[in-house]
Design a protein around this motif. Structure first.
Motif, PDB file in Angstrom:
ATOM      1  N   ILE A 270       0.831  -1.196   0.000  1.00 25.45           N
ATOM      2  CA  ILE A 270       0.000   0.000   0.000  1.00 25.45           C
ATOM      3  C   ILE A 270       0.871   1.254   0.000  1.00 25.45           C
ATOM      4  O   ILE A 270       0.588   2.228  -0.707  1.00 25.45           O
ATOM      5  CB  ILE A 270      -0.936  -0.009   1.222  1.00 25.45           C
ATOM      6  CG1 ILE A 270      -1.909  -1.188   1.127  1.00 25.45           C
ATOM      7  CG2 ILE A 270      -1.694   1.308   1.338  1.00 25.45           C
ATOM      8  CD1 ILE A 270      -2.714  -1.432   2.389  1.00 25.45           C
ATOM      9  N   ALA A 271       1.938   1.218   0.766  1.00 21.79           N
ATOM     10  CA  ALA A 271       2.822   2.380   0.874  1.00 21.79           C
ATOM     11  C   ALA A 271       3.465   2.736  -0.459  1.00 21.79           C
ATOM     12  O   ALA A 271       3.822   3.897  -0.694  1.00 21.79           O
ATOM     13  CB  ALA A 271       3.911   2.118   1.912  1.00 21.79           C
ATOM     14  N   ALA A 272       3.631   1.749  -1.341  1.00 20.75           N
ATOM     15  CA  ALA A 272       4.292   1.986  -2.625  1.00 20.75           C
ATOM     16  C   ALA A 272       3.414   2.752  -3.614  1.00 20.75           C
ATOM     17  O   ALA A 272       3.913   3.207  -4.655  1.00 20.75           O
ATOM     18  CB  ALA A 272       4.711   0.651  -3.236  1.00 20.75           C
TER      19      ALA A 272
ATOM     20  N   GLU B   8      -4.415   7.581  -2.842  1.00 15.32           N
ATOM     21  CA  GLU B   8      -4.432   6.177  -3.262  1.00 15.32           C
ATOM     22  C   GLU B   8      -4.078   5.256  -2.107  1.00 15.32           C
ATOM     23  O   GLU B   8      -4.653   4.161  -1.967  1.00 15.32           O
ATOM     24  CB  GLU B   8      -3.455   5.971  -4.421  1.00 15.32           C
ATOM     25  CG  GLU B   8      -3.899   6.605  -5.728  1.00 15.32           C
ATOM     26  CD  GLU B   8      -2.850   6.465  -6.816  1.00 15.32           C
ATOM     27  OE1 GLU B   8      -2.937   5.488  -7.591  1.00 15.32           O
ATOM     28  OE2 GLU B   8      -1.939   7.322  -6.882  1.00 15.32           O
ATOM     29  N   ARG B   9      -3.137   5.676  -1.266  1.00 17.15           N
ATOM     30  CA  ARG B   9      -2.777   4.851  -0.112  1.00 17.15           C
ATOM     31  C   ARG B   9      -3.963   4.710   0.843  1.00 17.15           C
ATOM     32  O   ARG B   9      -4.222   3.610   1.356  1.00 17.15           O
ATOM     33  CB  ARG B   9      -1.563   5.446   0.596  1.00 17.15           C
ATOM     34  CG  ARG B   9      -0.261   5.246  -0.158  1.00 17.15           C
ATOM     35  CD  ARG B   9       0.942   5.679   0.646  1.00 17.15           C
ATOM     36  NE  ARG B   9       1.094   7.122   0.711  1.00 17.15           N
ATOM     37  CZ  ARG B   9       1.729   7.858  -0.184  1.00 17.15           C
ATOM     38  NH1 ARG B   9       2.274   7.273  -1.249  1.00 17.15           N
ATOM     39  NH2 ARG B   9       1.844   9.161  -0.032  1.00 17.15           N
ATOM     40  N   ARG B  10      -4.666   5.792   1.093  1.00 14.46           N
ATOM     41  CA  ARG B  10      -5.807   5.719   1.995  1.00 14.46           C
ATOM     42  C   ARG B  10      -6.926   4.852   1.423  1.00 14.46           C
ATOM     43  O   ARG B  10      -7.554   4.064   2.135  1.00 14.46           O
ATOM     44  CB  ARG B  10      -6.327   7.128   2.304  1.00 14.46           C
ATOM     45  CG  ARG B  10      -5.477   7.825   3.358  1.00 14.46           C
ATOM     46  CD  ARG B  10      -5.552   9.332   3.247  1.00 14.46           C
ATOM     47  NE  ARG B  10      -4.671   9.983   4.192  1.00 14.46           N
ATOM     48  CZ  ARG B  10      -3.343  10.000   4.127  1.00 14.46           C
ATOM     49  NH1 ARG B  10      -2.719   9.351   3.154  1.00 14.46           N
ATOM     50  NH2 ARG B  10      -2.620  10.632   5.037  1.00 14.46           N
TER      51      ARG B  10
ATOM     52  N   ALA C 174      -8.313  -2.715   1.936  1.00 15.78           N
ATOM     53  CA  ALA C 174      -7.652  -3.876   2.527  1.00 15.78           C
ATOM     54  C   ALA C 174      -8.162  -4.167   3.933  1.00 15.78           C
ATOM     55  O   ALA C 174      -8.203  -5.324   4.357  1.00 15.78           O
ATOM     56  CB  ALA C 174      -6.134  -3.652   2.557  1.00 15.78           C
ATOM     57  N   SER C 175      -8.564  -3.113   4.654  1.00 13.11           N
ATOM     58  CA  SER C 175      -9.016  -3.297   6.026  1.00 13.11           C
ATOM     59  C   SER C 175     -10.532  -3.438   6.125  1.00 13.11           C
ATOM     60  O   SER C 175     -11.048  -3.946   7.122  1.00 13.11           O
ATOM     61  CB  SER C 175      -8.577  -2.116   6.893  1.00 13.11           C
ATOM     62  OG  SER C 175      -9.212  -0.918   6.478  1.00 13.11           O
ATOM     63  N   GLY C 176     -11.236  -2.947   5.094  1.00 11.39           N
ATOM     64  CA  GLY C 176     -12.690  -2.998   5.131  1.00 11.39           C
ATOM     65  C   GLY C 176     -13.315  -1.926   5.981  1.00 11.39           C
ATOM     66  O   GLY C 176     -14.512  -1.960   6.261  1.00 11.39           O
TER      67      GLY C 176
END
Length: 379
Positions: free
Chosen positions: A343-345, A351-353, A359-361
């Motif tokens: 995600i960090a990439a 986009e990361r958020r 990914a976390s839902g």
């Protein structure tokens, strides 16, 4: 409250940033000399333990930190290097003092930009007087400003060749659970750091420290340490919930029709009402507390402003998403770090958020105060 107990990434790593030639000469000098001074004061933990002049309480704390350090590597998958295997007595209240600033009607922190760290929403000083002078300069720009002490910081592993980040007198006396969390938080930054995205970086490291701290207390700490920490953390969690509610209230004020219409008089009245409500609710919350930390947040509350709330948001707003992501990865640290790095990439904070949310839902239901500004302020 964690952000002001130990602000973690790069607050005092100005030496690394300044060496790139981006910072002005005065800032370069205080950063370089300040960090070098800390490194020179550090001695390996075994040297302190062997020294007859070292007090028994300090020896006990240092031995505890080495157990915590080994747990971090063995159980949390954090780096096994020289960081936190030495100790420095700084003979002062903080490692560095951070300056944060925000507009009168926004929780978005001003950014200072550096090649290594990217743009961060604070500027660290090894001298409290220098930090206060910077704060006065920012006030002249019509910004709300906060200056707060930073007991611990990370150089992201860049100084491991020279001995790594040392344990410091500014936090060695913390309760066992909090001491463990500080070490875990700082080491988490050595696993991952995204230049220019303070909220992502600090929320991630805060999630690691919270999950890891709970594991330490459950598996390694004694009953007395767990009881001490339960009271300590209950007060912090209560205050964090209150501060989050206030950040949401202020965000609503700053995004209100009055704000869009430029009605400064009405906007100011709404802001002051939200701040008054915060202080009234804090008084009621504090009335239910007891123990040595009953007054721990009084100073913060009396000086609370947009800058203080904006800085705190960097440490809280994405934490639930990272904690849920850890659960979704089967509570497996290598899998968790791999997913966070993926995600960090991604190229932008937005986009990361979005990816973290997917990914976390967890749906982010409020806008976070950001330090990843479109408008960058040079150092």
């Amino acid at each position: 409250m964690r952000p002001f107990a130990a602000l973690a990434a790069l607050a005092g790593a100005g030496v690394l940033l300044a060496l790139t030639g981006c910072a002005d000469l005065g800032y370069y000098w205080q950063s370089a000399s300040g960090h070098i001074g800390i490194m020179r004061a550090a001695k390996a933990v075994p040297e302190w333990l062997a020294d007859p002049a070292t007090s028994a309480p300090l020896k006990a704390k240092l031995e505890l930190t080495q157990r915590i350090r080994r747990f971090a590597t063995r159980e949390l998958g954090l780096p096994d290097n020289r960081s936190y295997t030495s100790y420095a007595d700084l003979h002062r209240a903080a490692a560095v003092w951070n300056v944060v600033a925000a507009p009168p009607y926004s929780l978005t922190l001003k950014s200072w930009c550096f090649p290594v760290a990217g743009c961060v929403g604070y500027r660290g000083y090894y001298s409290e007087d220098a930090a206060k002078a910077e704060a006065e300069a920012q006030k002249k720009l019509d910004l709300e400003v906060a200056v707060y002490p930073v007991p611990a910081y990370s150089t992201l592993g860049w100084t491991n060749w020279a001995g790594g980040d040392p344990l410091l007198s500014t936090f060695i006396g913390y309760p066992e659970g909090e001491l463990a969390r500080i070490v875990f938080h700082e080491l988490a930054h050595q696993v991952l750091y995204v230049p220019g995205d303070t909220v992502f970086n600090e929320s991630y490291a805060t999630a690691v420290e919270r999950i890891g701290g709970a594991m330490w207390l459950q598996r390694e700490a004694g009953e007395a340490a767990r009881a001490e920490y339960t009271q300590f953390d209950a007060q912090r969690q209560g205050f964090r919930a209150l501060a989050l509610a206030t950040r949401r209230a202020l965000t609503q004020v700053y995004e209100s029709p009055e704000a869009k219409a430029g009605d400064r008089a009405r906007l100011e009245a709404m802001k002051q009402a939200a701040m008054a409500d915060f202080r009234e609710r804090y008084a009621r919350l504090k009335a239910g507390w007891s123990g040595p930390r009953q007054n721990a947040y009084d100073g913060w509350v009396s000086r609370a402003n947009n800058a203080a709330f904006g800085a705190q948001g960097a440490y809280d707003d994405l934490v639930p998403s990272f904690e849920t992501l850890f659960e979704r990865q089967g509570r497996d640290w290598p899998r968790f770090y791999t997913e966070v790095k993926r995600i960090a990439a991604l190229p932008t904070s937005e986009e990361r958020r979005s990816a973290l949310q997917a990914a976390s839902g967890i749906l982010q239901t409020h806008s976070s105060p950001s330090t990843d500004n479109k408008e960058h302020h040079g150092a």
